[in-house]
Write an enzyme that holds these catalytic residues in place. Structure first.
Site, PDB file in Angstrom:
ATOM      1  N   SER A   1       2.792   3.972  -4.922  1.00  0.00           N
ATOM      2  CA  SER A   1       2.943   5.031  -3.995  1.00  0.00           C
ATOM      3  C   SER A   1       4.394   4.967  -3.632  1.00  0.00           C
ATOM      4  O   SER A   1       5.169   4.020  -3.447  1.00  0.00           O
ATOM      5  CB  SER A   1       1.946   5.198  -3.006  1.00  0.00           C
ATOM      6  OG  SER A   1       2.256   6.231  -2.355  1.00  0.00           O
TER       7      SER A   1
ATOM      8  N   TYR B   1      -2.973   1.435   3.800  1.00  0.00           N
ATOM      9  CA  TYR B   1      -2.567   2.099   2.590  1.00  0.00           C
ATOM     10  C   TYR B   1      -1.429   1.558   2.436  1.00  0.00           C
ATOM     11  O   TYR B   1      -0.640   1.010   1.258  1.00  0.00           O
ATOM     12  CB  TYR B   1      -2.590   3.643   2.521  1.00  0.00           C
ATOM     13  CG  TYR B   1      -2.598   4.245   1.360  1.00  0.00           C
ATOM     14  CD1 TYR B   1      -3.600   4.427   0.368  1.00  0.00           C
ATOM     15  CD2 TYR B   1      -1.132   4.603   1.159  1.00  0.00           C
ATOM     16  CE1 TYR B   1      -3.197   5.109  -0.827  1.00  0.00           C
ATOM     17  CE2 TYR B   1      -0.910   5.482  -0.136  1.00  0.00           C
ATOM     18  CZ  TYR B   1      -1.936   5.595  -1.018  1.00  0.00           C
ATOM     19  OH  TYR B   1      -1.606   6.088  -2.478  1.00  0.00           O
TER      20      TYR B   1
END
Ligand code: NAD
Length: 257
Positions: free
Chosen positions: A139, A152
């Protein structure tokens, strides 16, 4: 791009980015293994739909990737793995001091540890076949941080590090390992964040998309699952043979800021 005869395992591929990548793999002729933790008729129907559309073999294999043994068994059950795309992921948003321990553990297990387990199971198969590609869907949050996403962001930075390590361990072999770093893509994972964000900021949907979600994405456009599939296909091409141990951002300029 011709991937006929190769098998691609895409984790977390009954929706969103994983499904988009699986479609591009099938379109390029690869046999595909779809995966998630559910075992519904519609999961298997997706496999039939892809197989019929592209004339390739597509299987759906249920595996809960929060569990090490199921992650390894997914690859063993597939029986062959030329292309491994570690894509499964979940999100939870909370400040560090209120972050639920079980959410931290689940995010680290699914978003990071599962990729370690599937890669460990897949590398011997790639070595036997004499070719392999490991592609980890990280990401923009594997390269930068935002508040309230501790687990995350830790997991995504971790998977970038894992990608570099696997690349070094396979550097003298016809195997590459890289991380793809998307900015925002409008998938169910992102859709699910919109209602709470609307409440939190007292904004409408379009305003949340423009001013909150795409705030840090200079293009002001979502990346698409097709673009991510195309990026993965590029990493499988001969042109990408010397691309290993690095990150490719598909983020509309986010990480240039
Ligand atoms: P999504 O929710 O549509 O898809 C996630 C997939 O993971 C689903 O198929 C889901 O079933 C699967 N999954 C969840 N828990 C699992 C488990 N325990 N075992 C097996 N499978 C499991 O989300 P998405 O947006 O398509 O996200 C896919 C990946 O892309 C994730 O790793 C996410 O972090 C990453 N990503 C997404 C965005 C975005 O904006 N959507 C941006 C950057 C990175």
């Amino acid at each position: 791009m011709e991937l006929r005869g190769k098998t691609a395992i895409v984790t977390g591929s009954n929706s969103g980015i994983g499904l988009g990548i699986a479609r591009e793999m099938a379109r390029a002729g690869a046999d595909v293994v779809l995966n998630s933790f559910t075992d519904r008729d519609e999961d298997h129907a997706l496999a039939s739909e892809l197989a019929d559309a592209h004339g390739v073999n597509v299987r759906y294999i249920k595996a809960d990737l929060s569990k090490a043994d199921e992650a390894r068994a997914l690859v063993e059950q597939a029986g062959r793995c030329d292309i491994l795309i570690n894509n499964a992921g979940i999100q939870h948003v909370a400040p560090v001091e209120k972050f639920p321990i079980e959410k931290w553990d689940a995010i680290i297990a699914i978003n990071l540890s599962s990729a370690f387990h599937t890669t460990a199971a897949a590398l011997p198969m790639m070595r036997d076949a004499g070719w392999g590609r490991v592609i980890n869907i990280a990401s923009a949050h594997g390269l930068t941080a935002s508040p309230y996403k501790a687990a995350y962001i830790a997991a995504k930075h971790g998977i970038v590090g894992l990608s570099k390590t696997v690349a070094l361990e396979t550097a003298r072999e016809p195997i590459t390992c890289n991380a793809v770093c998307p900015g925002y893509v409008l998938t169910p994972l992102v859709e699910s964040q919109i209602p709470d964000t609307m409440k939190e900021y007292g904004m409408g949907r379009d305003e949340v998309i423009e001013k909150v979600l795409l705030d840090r994405q200079p293009s002001k456009e979502f990346a698409t699952v097709e673009q991510l599939g195309g990026t993965c296909l590029f990493l499988c091409s001969d042109a990408a043979t010397q691309i290993t141990g690095t990150t490719i951002s598909v983020d509309g300029g986010w990480t240039a800021l």
